[in-house]
Design a protein around this motif. Sequence first.
Motif, PDB file in Angstrom:
ATOM      1  N   UNK A   1       0.822  -1.218   0.000  1.00 20.93           N
ATOM      2  CA  UNK A   1       0.000   0.000   0.000  1.00 20.93           C
ATOM      3  C   UNK A   1       0.855   1.266   0.000  1.00 20.93           C
ATOM      4  N   UNK A   2       2.128   1.148   0.389  1.00 19.77           N
ATOM      5  CA  UNK A   2       3.014   2.315   0.379  1.00 19.77           C
ATOM      6  C   UNK A   2       3.603   2.581  -0.999  1.00 19.77           C
ATOM      7  N   UNK A   3       3.398   1.672  -1.951  1.00 22.85           N
ATOM      8  CA  UNK A   3       3.942   1.868  -3.297  1.00 22.85           C
ATOM      9  C   UNK A   3       3.287   3.079  -3.964  1.00 22.85           C
ATOM     10  N   UNK A   4       4.054   3.819  -4.781  1.00 20.81           N
ATOM     11  CA  UNK A   4       3.441   4.917  -5.556  1.00 20.81           C
ATOM     12  C   UNK A   4       2.631   4.352  -6.717  1.00 20.81           C
ATOM     13  N   UNK A   5       1.332   4.268  -6.535  1.00 20.34           N
ATOM     14  CA  UNK A   5       0.457   3.689  -7.552  1.00 20.34           C
ATOM     15  C   UNK A   5      -0.412   4.784  -8.175  1.00 20.34           C
ATOM     16  N   UNK A   6      -0.720   4.655  -9.473  1.00 17.34           N
ATOM     17  CA  UNK A   6      -1.619   5.650 -10.082  1.00 17.34           C
ATOM     18  C   UNK A   6      -3.007   5.566  -9.486  1.00 17.34           C
ATOM     19  N   UNK A   7      -3.634   6.704  -9.330  1.00 19.07           N
ATOM     20  CA  UNK A   7      -4.998   6.741  -8.786  1.00 19.07           C
ATOM     21  C   UNK A   7      -5.946   6.049  -9.754  1.00 19.07           C
ATOM     22  N   UNK A   8      -6.886   5.255  -9.249  1.00 16.98           N
ATOM     23  CA  UNK A   8      -7.864   4.633 -10.148  1.00 16.98           C
ATOM     24  C   UNK A   8      -8.734   5.682 -10.824  1.00 16.98           C
ATOM     25  N   UNK A   9      -9.392   5.267 -11.859  1.00 13.52           N
ATOM     26  CA  UNK A   9     -10.220   6.192 -12.637  1.00 13.52           C
ATOM     27  C   UNK A   9     -11.308   6.809 -11.761  1.00 13.52           C
ATOM     28  N   UNK A  10     -11.394   8.129 -11.783  1.00 13.72           N
ATOM     29  CA  UNK A  10     -12.385   8.851 -10.997  1.00 13.72           C
ATOM     30  C   UNK A  10     -11.876   9.316  -9.653  1.00 13.72           C
ATOM     31  N   UNK A  11     -10.719   8.800  -9.197  1.00 15.16           N
ATOM     32  CA  UNK A  11     -10.222   9.176  -7.868  1.00 15.16           C
ATOM     33  C   UNK A  11      -9.714  10.606  -7.841  1.00 15.16           C
TER      34      UNK A  11
END
Length: 380
Positions: free
Chosen positions: A258-268
């Motif tokens: 969960x600490x990984x830099x992940x792209x925000x899901x669509x709509x976030x």
Amino acid sequence: MSNSASDRSPIPGTVWQARGRHAGTSSEDVLRRTLRRHKDGRILDDFAEPPVPQDTAGRVFEARWRVDGAVPVRARLTLPPPRDRADGRAWLLVAEAERPWEDNWPSPATMFWPDEDDVPWDHHHAVAGLRLRDINPLPEDDKAMRRVFRDAARGSWSVHLVVHEAMTPDERGRLPLARLLPPGLRHRVLEHRAAPHQLRAVNWALRDQGVEVPRGGAVLLPPQPAPDGYDATEYAVRSVFLDGSEPAELLDALRRFTALPKPAPEGAAEALADLRDNWTLLTLEEELARERGLVAMYAEALEAMTRSRDLYREAAEKAHEALAAYRDAPAPPAERPAPPAASAASPMRQFTRTFARLTGGAKGSRTRGGDDSDGVKGPS
């Protein structure tokens, strides 16, 4: 502008977000009752239901509370217009704290929804039959299992955990692992459970994800797209004991994941911007700060307009001065017309010159001939 996942900004560390579907009825009433109960119990500082346009069936709920005694949290839950009453009501929740989120903080979902098993607010927003607070057994059909992984992970707001049972668990092992997770992770993890005989099938279904679940272990499905340097083996747990004990190794993998830099899901990104820009549940200090900000913004705009007006006035004065100077200046002397350029000799002009020359020659001959005749004497 591109809408691909790789172009979306990563999720800030101060943000907690979730998305789901309330499969029951009267979603608005359930939310209002829960928020009122939490405010009366001083769990919430306050809540509000901002007005929405009259031509929409959507609803918005805001709540604010404090964690660790002093850290403010603002949260906004949106109910989009219902598509089908039989399908329940979708919801989208974004919360933001004034410092990076910690897993031991209360789940924002339970600030809005009652944390009771008989209230079905935790269904997956896109895939029917999946729930956040329950075990989700994988289907027996291999193709159906593959479809579940593909549909669930596509643009998902949840962390997908695949657990393989090494042996048939007892009553304690058949309880969802979500109840053993810290509150900040509890409603962000969706658990897929594979029976002991499904190990080969589940790893076949996971080939497209590029991961494998160890026998009697678990694996976290990679985000789409996976961040640079992502190593799927770091998020595979070799042993998960389904005996009711705390899964320490799994918790460590979840925290790192969960600490990984992940792209925000669509709509976030839009939901977060809506929370920040359209927040209505202000404290007195925040209202004063907002008014000061508006005054400063208007003063800056007025100053910019004044500067533009002065620059325009100065430019207009210079233009008028230049025009007056131009009008008062003496007119320049008229230029004498240039003689016409000699044109090339035409056939008519050549004929005229030839005719004049011939005419002049004939006159000279007659004059000389007359003189000779006058000087000749005739016979006497």
